[in-house]
Design a protein around this motif. Sequence first.
Motif, PDB file in Angstrom:
ATOM      1  N   UNK A 154      38.542  15.284  63.436  1.00 62.33           N
ATOM      2  CA  UNK A 154      38.070  16.585  63.029  1.00 62.33           C
ATOM      3  C   UNK A 154      38.006  17.145  61.529  1.00 62.33           C
ATOM      4  N   UNK A 155      39.190  16.113  60.845  1.00 63.57           N
ATOM      5  CA  UNK A 155      39.162  16.335  59.408  1.00 63.57           C
ATOM      6  C   UNK A 155      38.316  15.603  58.358  1.00 63.57           C
ATOM      7  N   UNK A 189      39.705  22.879  60.975  1.00 61.85           N
ATOM      8  CA  UNK A 189      39.611  24.154  61.924  1.00 61.85           C
ATOM      9  C   UNK A 189      38.236  24.485  62.413  1.00 61.85           C
ATOM     10  N   UNK A 190      37.245  24.555  61.316  1.00 60.65           N
ATOM     11  CA  UNK A 190      36.151  24.961  62.012  1.00 60.65           C
ATOM     12  C   UNK A 190      35.364  23.733  62.997  1.00 60.65           C
ATOM     13  N   UNK A 191      35.687  22.539  62.644  1.00 64.22           N
ATOM     14  CA  UNK A 191      35.316  21.541  63.600  1.00 64.22           C
ATOM     15  C   UNK A 191      36.083  21.394  64.709  1.00 64.22           C
ATOM     16  N   UNK A 192      37.320  21.756  64.922  1.00 66.56           N
ATOM     17  CA  UNK A 192      37.969  21.853  66.166  1.00 66.56           C
ATOM     18  C   UNK A 192      37.373  22.893  67.068  1.00 66.56           C
ATOM     19  N   UNK A 193      37.262  24.096  66.482  1.00 70.61           N
ATOM     20  CA  UNK A 193      36.799  25.456  67.228  1.00 70.61           C
ATOM     21  C   UNK A 193      35.344  25.066  67.725  1.00 70.61           C
ATOM     22  N   UNK A 194      34.322  24.508  66.597  1.00 73.49           N
ATOM     23  CA  UNK A 194      33.168  24.312  67.007  1.00 73.49           C
ATOM     24  C   UNK A 194      32.732  23.376  68.185  1.00 73.49           C
ATOM     25  N   UNK A 195      33.793  22.293  68.119  1.00 77.08           N
ATOM     26  CA  UNK A 195      33.608  21.128  68.931  1.00 77.08           C
ATOM     27  C   UNK A 195      34.316  21.546  70.473  1.00 77.08           C
ATOM     28  N   UNK A 244      28.393  12.469  58.863  1.00 81.34           N
ATOM     29  CA  UNK A 244      29.358  11.419  58.692  1.00 81.34           C
ATOM     30  C   UNK A 244      30.247  11.714  57.376  1.00 81.34           C
ATOM     31  N   UNK A 245      31.612  11.362  57.484  1.00 75.48           N
ATOM     32  CA  UNK A 245      32.274  11.339  56.473  1.00 75.48           C
ATOM     33  C   UNK A 245      31.834  10.824  54.976  1.00 75.48           C
ATOM     34  N   UNK A 246      32.377  11.562  53.955  1.00 74.02           N
ATOM     35  CA  UNK A 246      31.433  11.145  52.528  1.00 74.02           C
ATOM     36  C   UNK A 246      32.707  11.329  51.696  1.00 74.02           C
TER      37      UNK A 246
END
Length: 205
Positions: free
Chosen positions: A11-12, A21-27, A89-91
């Motif tokens: 998520x982070x 937090x956005x990724x958690x709620x969004x997914x 993807x992570x950067x």
Amino acid sequence: MFTLPDLPYAYNALEPYIDERTMQIHHDKHHAAYVKNLNDAIDDLQQINKLTIEQLLAQLDQVPEKVRTKARNNGGGHYNHRLFWMVMSPNPEGALRQAQGNLATAINGTFGSFEKLTELFSAVALSRFGSGWVWLSIENGKLKIEDSPNQDNPMMEGRIPILGLDVWEHAYYLKYQNMRVDYIKAWWNVVNWAEVERRYKEAVQ
Ligand code: MN
């Protein structure tokens, strides 16, 4: 039955560009709800509930009218978010990444340069009124930038999306509030161009 895919990273992992937090709620909330509501809508439709999500979106006119809008909104929501997670993807290095190979050649041929693509795409993302998406899609083998309302997508009109940006407020509001422009700018740092190029090759072959 459609299922919620796991995120292909933590998520982070897209911090600091897109927050945990956005990724958690969004997914876990938004994408999960699209999957659940799609399954609820088509649960007892024998012909329909065996289709892939791509097949379903390409033939929404085959869905009975009473559940067609639900299938469109939630089927689109499922497809769009599944694509969205994959084309990021992570950067951790923080350097802006660019398209490579055949895709880079096509981008240069269509838009003039990679910078021009990002300018045009960002302008469409910024001016999209209300909830929706911005896409890089393929039409007859050619690249195209377009936007769509709600959870619609190019597949519903016979084109193939290879990159999509969610500009619903739920995608950015916690971190960026009303500054959609900053979200769009940050997002370019986490575009997974290898995945976009893979989709490009598949679409034009
Ligand atoms: Mn979303």
